[in-house]
Design a protein around this motif. Structure first.
Motif, PDB file in Angstrom:
ATOM      1  N   UNK A 188       0.784  -1.359  -0.056  1.00 10.72           N
ATOM      2  CA  UNK A 188       0.155   0.056  -0.019  1.00 10.72           C
ATOM      3  C   UNK A 188       0.939   1.200   0.059  1.00 10.72           C
ATOM      4  N   UNK A 189       2.159   1.243  -0.243  1.00 16.00           N
ATOM      5  CA  UNK A 189       3.215   2.232  -0.605  1.00 16.00           C
ATOM      6  C   UNK A 189       3.799   2.628   0.768  1.00 16.00           C
ATOM      7  N   UNK A 190       3.895   1.827   1.885  1.00 17.88           N
ATOM      8  CA  UNK A 190       4.844   2.112   2.993  1.00 17.88           C
ATOM      9  C   UNK A 190       6.318   1.674   2.430  1.00 17.88           C
ATOM     10  N   UNK A 191       7.086   2.703   3.291  1.00 13.69           N
ATOM     11  CA  UNK A 191       8.560   2.244   3.343  1.00 13.69           C
ATOM     12  C   UNK A 191       8.841   1.508   4.362  1.00 13.69           C
ATOM     13  N   UNK A 192       9.053  -0.012   4.229  1.00 15.13           N
ATOM     14  CA  UNK A 192       9.049  -0.903   5.324  1.00 15.13           C
ATOM     15  C   UNK A 192      10.404  -1.347   5.641  1.00 15.13           C
ATOM     16  N   UNK A 193      10.735  -1.094   7.150  1.00 11.86           N
ATOM     17  CA  UNK A 193      12.047  -1.721   7.773  1.00 11.86           C
ATOM     18  C   UNK A 193      11.654  -2.925   8.700  1.00 11.86           C
ATOM     19  N   UNK A 194      12.221  -3.790   8.645  1.00 17.97           N
ATOM     20  CA  UNK A 194      11.863  -4.857   9.559  1.00 17.97           C
ATOM     21  C   UNK A 194      13.146  -5.028  10.544  1.00 17.97           C
ATOM     22  N   UNK A 195      12.899  -5.236  11.882  1.00 22.00           N
ATOM     23  CA  UNK A 195      13.776  -5.229  12.963  1.00 22.00           C
ATOM     24  C   UNK A 195      13.670  -6.737  13.449  1.00 22.00           C
ATOM     25  N   UNK A 196      14.597  -7.654  13.201  1.00 21.92           N
ATOM     26  CA  UNK A 196      14.292  -9.017  13.855  1.00 21.92           C
ATOM     27  C   UNK A 196      15.570  -9.510  14.594  1.00 21.92           C
ATOM     28  N   UNK A 197      15.085  -9.981  15.637  1.00 19.44           N
ATOM     29  CA  UNK A 197      16.128 -10.448  16.862  1.00 19.44           C
ATOM     30  C   UNK A 197      16.845 -11.660  16.336  1.00 19.44           C
ATOM     31  N   UNK A 198      16.168 -12.450  15.445  1.00 17.43           N
ATOM     32  CA  UNK A 198      16.701 -13.765  14.929  1.00 17.43           C
ATOM     33  C   UNK A 198      17.543 -13.526  13.875  1.00 17.43           C
ATOM     34  N   UNK A 199      18.041 -14.862  13.235  1.00 15.87           N
ATOM     35  CA  UNK A 199      18.999 -14.742  12.131  1.00 15.87           C
ATOM     36  C   UNK A 199      18.137 -15.080  10.670  1.00 15.87           C
ATOM     37  N   UNK A 200      16.880 -15.128  10.802  1.00 12.85           N
ATOM     38  CA  UNK A 200      15.830 -15.557   9.651  1.00 12.85           C
ATOM     39  C   UNK A 200      14.575 -15.325   9.893  1.00 12.85           C
ATOM     40  N   UNK A 201      13.699 -15.397   9.018  1.00  9.68           N
ATOM     41  CA  UNK A 201      12.297 -15.196   9.124  1.00  9.68           C
ATOM     42  C   UNK A 201      11.766 -16.580   9.793  1.00  9.68           C
ATOM     43  N   UNK A 202      10.947 -16.261  10.713  1.00  4.47           N
ATOM     44  CA  UNK A 202      10.503 -17.403  11.497  1.00  4.47           C
ATOM     45  C   UNK A 202       9.806 -18.873  10.507  1.00  4.47           C
ATOM     46  N   UNK A 203      10.395 -19.973  11.016  1.00  5.28           N
ATOM     47  CA  UNK A 203      10.087 -21.260  10.357  1.00  5.28           C
ATOM     48  C   UNK A 203       8.623 -21.522  10.387  1.00  5.28           C
ATOM     49  N   UNK A 204       7.792 -20.584  11.528  1.00  2.00           N
ATOM     50  CA  UNK A 204       6.391 -20.929  11.423  1.00  2.00           C
ATOM     51  C   UNK A 204       5.672 -20.274  10.553  1.00  2.00           C
ATOM     52  N   UNK A 205       6.187 -19.347   9.801  1.00  2.00           N
ATOM     53  CA  UNK A 205       5.386 -18.360   8.911  1.00  2.00           C
ATOM     54  C   UNK A 205       4.623 -19.238   7.968  1.00  2.00           C
ATOM     55  N   UNK A 206       3.609 -19.150   7.420  1.00  3.15           N
ATOM     56  CA  UNK A 206       2.681 -19.642   6.630  1.00  3.15           C
ATOM     57  C   UNK A 206       3.511 -20.015   5.087  1.00  3.15           C
ATOM     58  N   UNK A 207       3.487 -21.222   4.902  1.00  4.34           N
ATOM     59  CA  UNK A 207       4.239 -21.662   3.748  1.00  4.34           C
ATOM     60  C   UNK A 207       4.075 -20.782   2.295  1.00  4.34           C
ATOM     61  N   UNK A 208       2.952 -20.401   2.260  1.00  4.11           N
ATOM     62  CA  UNK A 208       2.723 -19.741   0.996  1.00  4.11           C
ATOM     63  C   UNK A 208       2.991 -18.295   1.242  1.00  4.11           C
ATOM     64  N   UNK A 209       3.358 -17.690   2.216  1.00  5.10           N
ATOM     65  CA  UNK A 209       3.722 -16.322   2.481  1.00  5.10           C
ATOM     66  C   UNK A 209       5.340 -16.254   2.731  1.00  5.10           C
TER      67      UNK A 209
END
Length: 329
Positions: A188-209
């Motif tokens: 929707x046009x936002x400038x997005x920054x993610x701050x993540x404590x771990x070394x990767x995106x969580x393995x529990x994230x939905x597999x199609x996302x």
């Protein structure tokens, strides 16, 4: 219409009082109905209040049949039902089955004397031989406890992306809620920054996302700092330490702190339930769901303590049947 049962306030002793009107609380009520036991649900919000507060366009990981309760078919037009379909399904059951439920009434205290529980709420008192706590975990954010977290621009709940168009957004976390917020606001046009404590995106994230967010990060459309942690939030900036230990400050309009949620541990302790270990796991018997307080039961996500990913609708539907078997014995 739902039965008001105002005479309960005159201290008639119910067989079961259920705290929480989510899917598992409703399932407990249906089991009580099936076994001709008197019962009442006390719910602080609307029916399935947690689902109501989910992001508007959220889709479940589970398929429809795994979200069903009481063998009532859940018909969905998509392989993975969304929030609105779930609301229609569970609220529809409450209407069709005429479930006894008091809405917008919060339980304040549960005490026990001579094998009878007294349940105090914002609207009165009730008595019951058995109490089931099925309160979920969505009401208390897992706070970061950093300076500036109380600023108005910090949101611990995300509903839809439109308010964040053309804004500089920091999304904290890498779970499903964080990933959904990052992708939707970016589109929707936002400038997005993610701050993540771990070394990767969580393995529990939905597999199609998961491939979507990883590809957006890889191409630079969404900026991500892994092994990093926010240390302070200011009016127009965010300060964080990156994986090299360096302090960074970036411009910012909103912080979406998708850091998870916690059960109401104080309420559980005040009800007499023992909490164990670092995750504050409530003590209960896995075959009956009965806690260390006789005839006081737990059902649903609340059973997991801080580990809120342990239980969900799909694998905790069985709790209602286990509890009713115990009560009937």
């Amino acid at each position: 219409m739902y039965k008001a049962f105002s005479y309960f306030c005159d201290m008639e002793i119910l067989d079961i009082l259920i705290i929480g009107g989510g899917p598992i609380g409703l399932n407990c009520a249906l089991e009580a109905q099936k076994n001709n036991l008197t019962y009442l649900i006390i719910e602080k919000g609307t029916i399935v209040n947690s689902l109501y507060n989910y992001p508007l366009y959220m889709r479940f990981f589970s398929t429809a049949e795994k979200l069903e309760i009481a063998e009532i078919p859940f018909i969905s037009t998509a392989p993975k039902p969304g929030r609105q379909e779930a609301l229609e399904y569970y609220q529809g059951i409450a209407r069709q089955k005429n479930i006894n439920i008091h809405l917008y009434e919060k339980v304040l205290k549960v005490t026990k004397e001579n094998d009878v529980f007294t349940i105090e709420t914002t609207k009165g008192k009730y008595s019951a031989k058995n109490v089931i706590i099925s309160t979920g975990f969505y009401d208390i954010p897992n706070f970061m406890n950093i300076p500036g977290e109380n600023l108005p621009k910090v949101k611990h709940y995300y509903t839809e992306p439109y308010p964040y168009a053309k804004q500089k957004i920091v999304v904290v976390g890498s779970s499903n809620s964080a990933v959904d917020a990052a992708l939707e606001t970016y589109r929707k046009g936002a400038e997005v920054t993610m701050i993540i404590r771990h070394s990767e995106i969580s393995k529990s994230v939905k597999y199609w996302v998961k491939p979507d967010i990883e590809n957006r990060i890889a191409e630079g459309s969404i900026k991500a700092y892994f092994n990093s942690e926010i240390t302070e939030i200011k009016e127009n900036t965010v300060i964080f330490k990156d994986e090299n230990g360096q302090t960074n400050e970036i411009e910012n309009d909103f912080v979406l702190a998708m850091t998870g949620y916690l059960p109401d541990f104080e309420f559980l302790k005040n009800s007499g339930i023992e909490l164990q270990g670092e995750c504050l796991n409530p003590l209960y018997h896995p075959e009956t769901m009965e806690t260390n307080v006789k005839n006081l039961y737990l059902a649903g996500v609340v059973c997991g303590g801080k580990d809120t990913h342990l239980w969900f609708i799909e694998n905790s539907r069985i709790h209602a049947e286990l509890i009713l078997q115990s009560i009937l014995k």
